[in-house]
Scaffold this motif. Structure first.
Motif, PDB file in Angstrom:
ATOM      1  N   ARG A 528       0.841  -1.211   0.000  1.00 24.75           N
ATOM      2  CA  ARG A 528       0.000   0.000   0.000  1.00 24.75           C
ATOM      3  C   ARG A 528       0.875   1.260   0.000  1.00 24.75           C
ATOM      4  O   ARG A 528       0.616   2.198  -0.754  1.00 24.75           O
ATOM      5  CB  ARG A 528      -0.891  -0.052   1.253  1.00 24.75           C
ATOM      6  N   ALA A 529       1.916   1.256   0.820  1.00 23.41           N
ATOM      7  CA  ALA A 529       2.786   2.432   0.919  1.00 23.41           C
ATOM      8  C   ALA A 529       3.466   2.691  -0.421  1.00 23.41           C
ATOM      9  O   ALA A 529       3.583   3.841  -0.860  1.00 23.41           O
ATOM     10  CB  ALA A 529       3.823   2.235   2.015  1.00 23.41           C
ATOM     11  N   ALA A 530       3.903   1.611  -1.087  1.00 20.99           N
ATOM     12  CA  ALA A 530       4.578   1.784  -2.379  1.00 20.99           C
ATOM     13  C   ALA A 530       3.617   2.378  -3.404  1.00 20.99           C
ATOM     14  O   ALA A 530       4.000   3.244  -4.190  1.00 20.99           O
ATOM     15  CB  ALA A 530       5.125   0.443  -2.857  1.00 20.99           C
ATOM     16  N   GLN A 531       2.379   1.936  -3.355  1.00 24.05           N
ATOM     17  CA  GLN A 531       1.376   2.515  -4.281  1.00 24.05           C
ATOM     18  C   GLN A 531       1.214   4.005  -4.010  1.00 24.05           C
ATOM     19  O   GLN A 531       1.218   4.823  -4.926  1.00 24.05           O
ATOM     20  CB  GLN A 531       0.026   1.856  -4.039  1.00 24.05           C
ATOM     21  N   MET A 532       1.078   4.332  -2.743  1.00 28.69           N
ATOM     22  CA  MET A 532       0.853   5.738  -2.380  1.00 28.69           C
ATOM     23  C   MET A 532       2.060   6.604  -2.723  1.00 28.69           C
ATOM     24  O   MET A 532       1.919   7.763  -3.097  1.00 28.69           O
ATOM     25  CB  MET A 532       0.538   5.852  -0.878  1.00 28.69           C
ATOM     26  N   THR A 599       7.323   6.874   0.159  1.00 27.65           N
ATOM     27  CA  THR A 599       6.831   5.542   0.520  1.00 27.65           C
ATOM     28  C   THR A 599       7.104   5.264   1.994  1.00 27.65           C
ATOM     29  O   THR A 599       6.266   4.726   2.723  1.00 27.65           O
ATOM     30  CB  THR A 599       7.513   4.476  -0.363  1.00 27.65           C
ATOM     31  N   ARG A 600       8.285   5.649   2.424  1.00 30.58           N
ATOM     32  CA  ARG A 600       8.637   5.419   3.841  1.00 30.58           C
ATOM     33  C   ARG A 600       7.687   6.197   4.759  1.00 30.58           C
ATOM     34  O   ARG A 600       7.263   5.702   5.796  1.00 30.58           O
ATOM     35  CB  ARG A 600      10.096   5.806   4.089  1.00 30.58           C
ATOM     36  N   MET A 601       7.380   7.423   4.340  1.00 31.69           N
ATOM     37  CA  MET A 601       6.482   8.207   5.187  1.00 31.69           C
ATOM     38  C   MET A 601       5.079   7.578   5.229  1.00 31.69           C
ATOM     39  O   MET A 601       4.459   7.483   6.287  1.00 31.69           O
ATOM     40  CB  MET A 601       6.384   9.637   4.673  1.00 31.69           C
ATOM     41  N   PHE A 602       4.620   7.109   4.054  1.00 30.02           N
ATOM     42  CA  PHE A 602       3.288   6.490   4.030  1.00 30.02           C
ATOM     43  C   PHE A 602       3.277   5.195   4.854  1.00 30.02           C
ATOM     44  O   PHE A 602       2.286   4.891   5.522  1.00 30.02           O
ATOM     45  CB  PHE A 602       2.848   6.219   2.586  1.00 30.02           C
ATOM     46  N   ALA A 603       4.373   4.450   4.783  1.00 30.89           N
ATOM     47  CA  ALA A 603       4.452   3.208   5.568  1.00 30.89           C
ATOM     48  C   ALA A 603       4.327   3.540   7.052  1.00 30.89           C
ATOM     49  O   ALA A 603       3.641   2.838   7.813  1.00 30.89           O
ATOM     50  CB  ALA A 603       5.761   2.490   5.294  1.00 30.89           C
TER      51      ALA A 603
END
Ligand SMILES: Nc1ncnc2c1ncn2[C@@H]1O[C@H](COP(=O)(O)OP(=O)(O)OP(=O)(O)O)[C@@H](O)[C@H]1O
Length: 699
Positions: A528-532, A599-603
């Motif tokens: 999910r994070a990678a998508q975002m 991506t790291r922030m979304f994760a």
């Protein structure tokens, strides 16, 4: 040596290095003496250490030592407690190494004594033969013990380093954004150098003492003439080796200069001939032949043409009498011994000669090591390292924090984090530039705040005050109407997800970067994070995908070269290539790096869920193509529920409609604030100018 003087790279031919005519400072290091000499057209200056025998200097060193002694004692004890077995084995091996050469000297003197007695009395008894055999075996035993002890010391040193890293790392990692330069331990194992240097120096010193002691014992048993001869060597050898000025490799660093104008002319011609910058013009104007002619003409008259800086170093001369004494004592001791033959019994002289030769060889090695120590840190400095380590451990974080956990149930709101700046100023360092100047504003809970301003206007500096990475030099930051300093920093930071413009991935796998220890729903969160973060395709492209380490830390201890273990075979290298860790870097572009950072922030957001009450994107999309930037910002906005969002971006037109407040920074000051409509009312204001400039350029 004046530390300000640059040391020219010794491999560069001197005619290629035009240097300014530098005058050597008259202020030199108190422990050094400045020497000068001429070398061709050059003046050379270099410094040599002075052997301070003054009582004042000695007293000072004792004072320094006694000042550092408590920390040193404490550290030694701590090291011992951390790794009792490696330390004990290491010290035992060191003691054996101290005794071995002196004992070997003693054994050879005893063997020679027996041989001498047998030849003199022309009789060799069975007792003599047995004794000789025992002594030879003991000699062999000493040789084996020394070899083993050296290897054991190397092994235990490595083991000790591992223990010390594990022991000190938790004490040195705290909430600080950085450690001052003098306290960084990324290349150094805390305490290891200190321990190793103290043990090695004591070992080397005591080895020489033990050897001299045995030599004195041997001397006292010899004939009068020989006694004097041996005593002469026992005193002179260490003295010559320690005090003779050194030249050549390992000698003094040097500077050189010349007032010869031809030298500089030659250097300019050389540069003209080979610099890409000038060549086309030279060729166009047909000047190449002239340059060549001139170079030849001038260089013929200059003897510096074949002088390299390396040659100068080797030419740093030592007075002739030092060279002669050095040769006689160290290289030709037999010549000195031979001079005594007319006054003594030839057999006895012969035995003495062998003894002298052996003693010189042994002592020479030990004193050379002792001398090598003197060219690095002094013993006082080594002992002082303990102080430095404890200072680093005791360093307080830059920002003082309280103990109250965030969120505060009485003040915090469900909508998100409220941030208030009250007359806040900030500067980098005490004398550094002022980056933020008297900023006062509120960013309401749950709002979307846009921070804009030209480069260097202080946007990032202002935002860095929110997670308590830096401390305002004036004013106060409030979180949910309460001073930031009241909160427990860990709980406060756990409520934030920040991403900045130039964020590097940690030297861990991408998976570890994104999760940082969080195992819960890992696969789901990553996907999910990678998508975002618009990074799905990018990560799929990496051969190891989520296991990719972009910039792995080189593992330097994969092999130990020339460190007691000799050459490493090709086969062994091949094994390492096949099975060892791969340390190649994976190149990513600036935009790809930002996708991974997002991506790291979304994760983090997905993992910490509603615990996060503030999102800060500080120019985190500046290097992205406009589609990716729009997609990522859309995802950020989608995460707004229950969170305050602060976005810094130079391309802000698409966001202005939704922004609850826009903060306009200029030269560290907050010059305007309000909604887009409010700010546009001031047509000549900073904001309207920036907005219109963007509209004109179609950004
Ligand atoms: N680590 C630092 N040490 C010293 N000065 C710094 C440091 N970081 C920033 N500055 C200075 O502080 C001032 C404000 O910089 P800051 O990075 O906060 O501006 P900015 O508005 O975020 O700029 P940009 O839009 O280019 O990112 C600048 O003059 C900058 O040179």
């Amino acid at each position: 040596m004046n530390p300000k003087q640059p040391l020219l790279p010794s491999t560069v031919p001197s005619y290629n290095v035009p240097i300014e005519d530098k005058h050597v400072d008259s202020v030199v290091h108190p422990k050094e003496v400045l020497r000068q000499m001429s070398w061709g057209i050059f003046q050379v200056a270099y410094s040599e250490p002075v052997h301070q025998l003054s009582l004042g200097g000695f007293r000072q060193r004792i004072r320094d030592l006694s000042y550092s002694a408590p920390s040193a004692g404490r550290l030694l004890l701590e090291i011992f407690r951390t790794a009792r077995t490696p330390v004990a084995v290491h010290l035992l091996a060191a003691v054996l190494l101290i005794i071995a050469p002196a004992f070997s000297l003693y054994l050879s003197a005893t063997i020679l004594g027996i041989v001498e007695e047998s030849v003199m009395t022309r009789r060799i008894t069975e007792v003599h033969v047995n004794l000789l055999q025992v002594l030879v075996f003991m000699w062999l035993f000493v040789a084996i013990t020394s070899t083993l002890s050296t290897r054991i010391m190397a092994d235990t040193r490595l083991a000790l380093s591992g223990h010390l890293r594990a022991h000190f790392l938790p004490q040195l990692v705290d909430g600080r954004s950085s450690l001052p330069e003098e306290y960084t331990f990324d290349t150094e194992v805390p305490g290891s150098k200190f321990f190793h240097e103290i043990v090695t120096r004591l070992l080397r010193f005591l080895t020489v003492v033990a050897e001299v002691g045995v030599l004195v014992m041997i001397i006292s048993r010899r004939e009068f003439h020989e006694t004097r001869l041996l005593a002469f060597f026992a005193v002179m050898l260490p003295a010559v080796m320690l005090f003779k000025p050194q030249s050549g490799f390992g000698g003094a660093g040097f500077v050189f200069w010349t007032a010869n104008p031809d030298y500089y002319y030659l250097a300019a011609l050389y540069k003209l001939a080979f610099s890409q910058k000038y060549r086309p013009t030279l060729a166009r104007d047909g000047m190449c032949a002239f340059i060549a002619q001139e170079y030849e003409r001038v260089s013929r008259g200059l003897e510096c043409l074949n002088v390299e800086t390396l040659t100068i170093q080797c030419g740093v001369k030592v007075q002739w009498y030092w060279d002669l004494t050095h040769n006689l004592i160290l290289d030709y001791p037999l010549v000195v011994c031979a001079l005594l033959i007319p006054w003594s019994d030839p057999l006895s002289s012969l035995v003495t000669m062998v003894l002298v030769q052996h003693a010189v060889m042994t002592l020479r090695q030990s004193v050379e090591l002792l001398r090598a120590d003197r060219s690095s840190d002094t013993f006082v400095e080594v002992v002082g390292q303990a102080e430095r380590l404890y200072e680093a451990i005791a360093l307080d974080t830059e920002v003082h924090h309280g103990t109250d956990r965030y969120p505060d149930p009485t003040l915090s709101r469900e909508e998100g984090m409220k941030i208030s700046f009250r007359n806040v100023s900030f500067r980098y360092g005490e004398d550094g530039p002022g980056a933020v100047d008297s900023v006062s504003c509120d960013i309401q809970a749950g709002s979307l705040a846009l921070v804009v301003g030209v480069n260097g206007s202080g946007k990032s500096s202002l935002l860095s005050l929110i997670p308590g990475i830096r401390q305002p030099s004036k004013g106060q930051v409030l979180i949910d109407d309460r001073p930031l300093a009241d909160y427990d920093v860990a709980s406060l930071r756990a409520a934030m997800a920040c991403v900045s413009q130039d964020e590097d991935m940690y030297p861990l796998s991408l998976r570890a970067n994104m999760l940082m220890g969080a195992e819960h729903n890992a696969a789901e969160v990553l996907e999910r994070a990678a998508q975002m973060g618009c990074a799905t395709r990018l990560i799929e492209r990496f051969p190891s995908q989520w296991d990719t380490v972009l910039d792995p830390t080189p593992v330097s201890s994969q092999c130990i070269h020339n460190f007691g273990y000799g050459r490493i075979s090709d086969l062994a290298w091949a094994e390492l290539d096949a099975h060892g860790p791969k340390v190649g870097q994976t190149a990513v572009s600036g935009g790809e790096k930002q996708r991974l950072a997002a991506t790291r922030m979304f994760a983090r957001l997905l993992h910490l869920k509603e615990r996060v009450r503030l999102i800060v994107c500080d120019e985190a999309t500046g290097a992205l193509d406009s589609r990716a930037e729009r997609d990522i910002l859309k995802q950020v906005k989608a995460m707004r529920v229950g969170r305050t969002v602060i976005v810094v971006t130079h391309r802000f037109r698409e966001l202005v409609g939704e922004a609850d407040v826009i903060l306009v920074m200029k030269e560290g000051r907050l010059v305007q604030q309000g909604t887009h409509a409010e700010l546009m009312l001031d047509e000549r204001g900073e904001y309207a100018e920036m907005y219109n400039a963007q509209a004109d350029s179609g950004l």
